[in-house]
Design a protein around this motif. Structure first.
Motif, PDB file in Angstrom:
ATOM      1  N   GLY A   1       0.814  -1.220   0.000  1.00 42.22           N
ATOM      2  CA  GLY A   1       0.000   0.000   0.000  1.00 42.22           C
ATOM      3  C   GLY A   1       0.843   1.263   0.000  1.00 42.22           C
ATOM      4  O   GLY A   1       0.442   2.293  -0.527  1.00 42.22           O
TER       5      GLY A   1
ATOM      6  N   GLU B   1      -4.143  -3.484  -8.966  1.00 42.79           N
ATOM      7  CA  GLU B   1      -4.065  -2.056  -9.274  1.00 42.79           C
ATOM      8  C   GLU B   1      -4.395  -1.253  -8.028  1.00 42.79           C
ATOM      9  O   GLU B   1      -5.266  -1.642  -7.253  1.00 42.79           O
ATOM     10  CB  GLU B   1      -5.119  -1.711 -10.340  1.00 42.79           C
TER      11      GLU B   1
ATOM     12  N   LEU C   1      -7.372  -5.696   7.280  1.00 39.76           N
ATOM     13  CA  LEU C   1      -6.775  -6.853   6.602  1.00 39.76           C
ATOM     14  C   LEU C   1      -6.355  -7.921   7.615  1.00 39.76           C
ATOM     15  O   LEU C   1      -6.695  -9.098   7.473  1.00 39.76           O
ATOM     16  CB  LEU C   1      -5.558  -6.376   5.796  1.00 39.76           C
TER      17      LEU C   1
ATOM     18  N   LEU D   1     -11.311  -6.796   0.840  1.00 41.04           N
ATOM     19  CA  LEU D   1     -10.786  -5.488   1.247  1.00 41.04           C
ATOM     20  C   LEU D   1     -10.822  -4.490   0.087  1.00 41.04           C
ATOM     21  O   LEU D   1     -11.173  -3.325   0.269  1.00 41.04           O
ATOM     22  CB  LEU D   1      -9.354  -5.641   1.790  1.00 41.04           C
TER      23      LEU D   1
HETATM   24  N1  LIG Z   1      -5.162   2.471  -2.632  1.00 36.92           N
HETATM   25  C1  LIG Z   1      -5.173   1.154  -2.460  1.00 36.92           C
HETATM   26  N2  LIG Z   1      -5.653   0.347  -3.435  1.00 36.92           N
HETATM   27  C2  LIG Z   1      -5.686  -0.985  -3.279  1.00 36.92           C
HETATM   28  N3  LIG Z   1      -5.250  -1.610  -2.178  1.00 36.92           N
HETATM   29  C3  LIG Z   1      -4.752  -0.871  -1.166  1.00 36.92           C
HETATM   30  C4  LIG Z   1      -4.676   0.546  -1.257  1.00 36.92           C
HETATM   31  N4  LIG Z   1      -4.130   1.010  -0.094  1.00 36.92           N
HETATM   32  C5  LIG Z   1      -3.893  -0.062   0.675  1.00 36.92           C
HETATM   33  N5  LIG Z   1      -4.253  -1.210   0.041  1.00 36.92           N
HETATM   34  C6  LIG Z   1      -4.182  -2.561   0.583  1.00 36.92           C
HETATM   35  O1  LIG Z   1      -4.593  -2.485   1.938  1.00 36.92           O
HETATM   36  C7  LIG Z   1      -3.821  -3.345   2.762  1.00 36.92           C
HETATM   37  C8  LIG Z   1      -3.104  -2.523   3.822  1.00 36.92           C
HETATM   38  O2  LIG Z   1      -1.879  -2.091   3.272  1.00 36.92           O
HETATM   39  P1  LIG Z   1      -0.997  -0.873   3.677  1.00 36.92           P
HETATM   40  O3  LIG Z   1      -1.707   0.388   3.378  1.00 36.92           O
HETATM   41  O4  LIG Z   1       0.316  -1.075   3.041  1.00 36.92           O
HETATM   42  O5  LIG Z   1      -0.838  -1.097   5.235  1.00 36.92           O
HETATM   43  P2  LIG Z   1      -1.176  -0.195   6.487  1.00 36.92           P
HETATM   44  O6  LIG Z   1      -2.614   0.168   6.408  1.00 36.92           O
HETATM   45  O7  LIG Z   1      -0.862  -1.059   7.639  1.00 36.92           O
HETATM   46  O8  LIG Z   1      -0.265   0.969   6.384  1.00 36.92           O
HETATM   47  C9  LIG Z   1      -2.917  -4.088   1.792  1.00 36.92           C
HETATM   48  O9  LIG Z   1      -3.555  -5.273   1.372  1.00 36.92           O
HETATM   49  C10 LIG Z   1      -2.775  -3.127   0.625  1.00 36.92           C
HETATM   50  O10 LIG Z   1      -2.426  -3.778  -0.566  1.00 36.92           O
END
Ligand SMILES: Nc1ncnc2c1ncn2[C@@H]1O[C@H](COP(=O)(O)OP(=O)(O)O)[C@@H](O)[C@H]1O
Ligand SMILES: Cc1ncc(COP(=O)(O)O)c(N)n1
Ligand SMILES: [Mg+2]
Length: 715
Positions: free
Chosen positions: A401, A425, A439, A464
């Motif tokens: 993310g 994407e 998640l 999600l």
């Molecule tokens: N803009 C987005 N589009 C699609 N998936 C997203 C997006 N932002 C986060 N995710 C997904 O949400 C989950 C949380 O990821 P992340 O944002 O990296 O972690 P955190 O919320 O702990 O900082 C992951 O599965 C990530 O791939």
């Protein structure tokens, strides 16, 4: 669909409710009617059992049942191998056979029926299990284990096992065990908890006044018994998007029963964290002990731990009460950038990691845990995750993310490297508050429900992504908003608030804001506005535009052909005609100066845009086609109006005629009409179509940008 271990022919749910027929109990309504009703109620496998019938009668019954079931459930026969083969010869679909210890040997049945048949075997003693272990793998698919209680439908039954005896047997069995014998609805939950792959019933369905309702109630009992009890140990986020609030919603949305022990309270909204209060750790311990004393916990998800003292308390509790599944989300910093873990607690957190089965760090957290800089590439992130997995002994789900760019991939990584990468994407939205919390708790719930990690991640990501995409519509806060954990449920349950046409139009236009900004910044348009664009570039652009309009007109005509109302049919036909008129004008006014027009070939950007439109036209889906056609109206009107405001009305401007044409009020009116038709259609469409329309609209917008950008490169 998930396959059961040792039973390649059966999927997880096939054995859940297993009906064994009984002619006497079915009474005057007959076996076929009972089977029909039970299958309608959800029974997934039916065994024809009739000890008195002749082989010929069994064949006739199999043919009849096969027709009644009509592929909705599996059909097996008790004992009669020859009858099975004959029924198949007569065209019946019979999936396999169930054999008792004294019936024909399972090996003979397997060699006769081949690898695709389902073969079940009755077993209830340790000797039976030894014999099963000695068989070549794949000989038997499941065991029928019982009796559980004394029953009249099997007069010669062995001593009842009871639920405890069944549990012991199932634990030792290499094959899925279906519990059978005297089972009623009150036993179902206990048997599922005891490890049953399913429950087989005779009287509970055959003797029921309504076999359909009986089957449905049995399945409901089975389903709720599988509800995993999931505990979140995490912080509170009063805005409801992250922390325990997000966890409880996620667990519920993913079929679990959620519980929460609070480590810390935050004062927080979608813009940030303004305060953290950590209650005495003894009180956290009191919460955890109260649960452990009373509830069998199937999975724990650990989130915000605030500091070293909380980490120590959770660690000491986990060492005593570790449930089968532990997911640790190493929360350090909120999406807003505020710290949620004291800097001096990082070492303590590292020591907690080996107690987890799965870690779900985002990229910054992963860097901290392996004591390296944050990875800047996906490959580097996976390498860090591999080191973390090797050090901790836990699997690592590394989350992309926080990667820049258009992709948001995740990867499940073990000590030897990535087990699976999940590409995806990036969804263009600010509604990502609490995605990590959501998640990790959803994963705990799905894993505890019996999926393996690979399956759980694939499934939870789908959920999600749907929730992230629907977050914006909740309109919660002005910062990073929450996701809508129940978007799918509300949609499918018909609870969704239907979108309005205005809402759809505003949403789509907002969604392409980055593309519109990129268009505004293109040197081509800047120089068109200030008049410094070389004439040659302008002519190149006009020629491509003429080529484009030529075919765009044909896709408009196709929209007219597909239109559901006369008003729309007329509108698209008129637009198609206008396109040709404008195309001709372009030729006359601009391109033909100095002799005959020689149009160049279509540039790659022109071909790509037209291919996208022709693809939509070819698919024949009216909604998707008009969504794809819309950006050409909307973006041109928007750009034209602003160009005109900046440079219009100046007869000395080298591109005055053209700029004035694009600010034409008639074209603006047509654009409003097109927006109206497309957004009304989208608002009334089913969610899947609406989504496909939006994607087509976004793709066309991107083609608009590429089309202008190509003109930049032309000189
Ligand atoms: N803009 C987005 N589009 C699609 N998936 C997203 C997006 N932002 C986060 N995710 C997904 O949400 C989950 C949380 O990821 P992340 O944002 O990296 O972690 P955190 O919320 O702990 O900082 C992951 O599965 C990530 O791939
Ligand atoms: C109480 C609490 N716990 C965790 C997070 C992290 O949120 P994210 O899931 O966006 O990483 C948060 N913002 N608040
Ligand atoms: Mg997080």
């Amino acid at each position: 669909m998930t396959r059961l271990a040792g039973a390649g022919r059966l999927s997880r749910e096939d054995l859940a409710l297993y009906l064994v027929t009984d002619r006497a109990l079915s009474g005057p309504r007959g076996v076929a009617a009972v089977v029909d009703a039970a299958v309608t109620g959800g029974a997934r496998i039916v065994q024809l059992r009739d000890k008195q019938a002749t082989d010929a009668e069994i064949v006739a019954q199999l043919v009849e049942l096969s027709a009644v079931i009509d592929g909705r459930a599996l059909l097996v026969v008790d004992d009669r191998l020859e009858a099975l083969i004959e029924a198949r010869r007569q065209g019946a679909r019979v999936d396999g056979i169930h054999l008792g210890q004294s019936d024909a040997s399972v090996s003979a049945a397997r060699s006769l029926l081949g690898p695709d048949a389902i073969i079940g075997l009755t077993a209830n003693t340790p000797e039976h299990l030894d014999a099963v272990r000695a068989l070549p793998e794949g000989t038997v698919d499941y065991l029928g284990v019982g009796v559980i209680h004394p029953t009249t439908t099997k007069p010669d039954h062995p001593a009842p096992l009871g639920v405890a005896g069944f549990a012991a047997f199932a634990a030792a069995s290499p094959l899925p065990c279906v519990a059978i014998g005297g089972i009623d609805r009150d036993d179902v939950a206990a048997l599922r908890r005891a490890g049953a792959a399913g429950v087989a019933v005779v009287s509970a369905i055959c003797a029921a006044p309504d076999p359909r309702i009986a089957a449905r109630k049995l399945l409901r009992a089975w389903g709720s018994a599988g509800t995993p009890r999931v505990l979140s140990i995490a912080g509170s986020d009063p805005s409801g998007g992250a922390g325990i609030q997000a966890d409880l919603k996620s667990i519920a949305a993913n079929g679990g029963y959620g519980m929460a022990a609070i480590t810390a309270l935050t004062a927080q909204n979608t813009r940030g964290v303004s305060g953290v209060h950590v209650p005495p750790t003894e009180f956290l311990r009191a919460q955890l002990d109260a649960l452990a004393e009373d509830v069998r916990i199937d999975a724990v998800k650990i989130g915000m731990l605030a500091g070293a003292a909380v980490i120590a308390e959770v660690g000491s509790w986990l060492r005593v009460h570790r449930p089968p599944t532990v997911v640790l989300d190493p929360v350090m910093v909120a999406t807003s950038g505020d710290r949620l873990l004291d800097a001096d607690a990082e070492q303590a957190l590292r020591a907690l990691l080996p107690l987890a089965d799965l870690l779900t760090p985002n990229l910054p957290e992963l860097g901290v845990l392996v004591r390296e800089e944050q990875a800047t590439s996906w490959t580097a992130a996976i390498a860090q995750a591999q080191r973390l997995s090797a050090d901790s002994g836990a699997l690592v789900l590394v989350k992309g993310g926080h990667l820049g760019g258009d992709e948001a991939p995740d990867a499940l990584v073990g000590p030897a490297g990535a087990l699976r990468e999940y590409p995806g994407e990036r969804i263009r939205t600010r509604s990502t508050h609490g995605t990590g919390c959501s998640l990790s708790s959803a994963l705990a719930a799905r894993r505890a429900a019996g999926l393996d990690w690979l399956e759980a991640v694939a499934e939870v990501r789908g959920w999600l992504r749907e929730s992230i995409a629907a977050g914006h519509a909740l309109q919660v806060g002005s910062g990073h908003g929450p996701v809508n954990h129940f978007a799918g449920l509300w949609e499918r349950g018909g609870l969704a608030i239907p979108p309005t046409a205005e809402g759809v139009a505003a949403d789509w236009w907002d969604g392409i804001a980055p593309i519109r900004r990129a268009i505004d910044e293109l040197p081509f348009l800047r120089r068109l506005a200030d008049g410094s664009l070389p004439e040659r570039s302008f002519r190149w652009y006009l020629a491509q535009d003429a080529l484009y309009l030529h075919d765009y007109s044909r896709t408009l005509a196709e929209a007219s052909r597909l239109a559901p109302t006369a008003a729309e049919q007329a509108f698209w036909a008129h637009s198609a005609e206008q396109c040709v008129v404008v195309e001709l004008q372009l030729h006359e006014h601009r391109l033909s100066t100095g002799g005959a027009v020689v149009l160049p070939d279509q540039a790659p950007a022109t071909v790509a845009y037209l291919d996208h439109l022709r693809g939509a036209a070819f698919d024949g889906d009216y909604g998707v086609l008009i969504a794809a056609l819309l950006p050409c109206f909307w973006i041109y009107t928007d750009v034209g109006t602003r160009l005109h405001a900046e440079a219009g009305g100046d007869p000395a401007h080298p591109f005055a005629t053209w700029i004035d044409e694009y600010a034409d009020p008639a074209f603006a009116a047509a654009t409003q009409e097109a927006i109206g038709f497309v957004s009304a259609f989208a608002a009334a469409a089913d969610p899947v179509t609406r989504h496909r329309m939006r994607v087509a609209f976004e793709r066309s917008s991107e083609h608009e940008r590429a089309f202008f950008a190509a003109a930049d490169l032309s000189d």
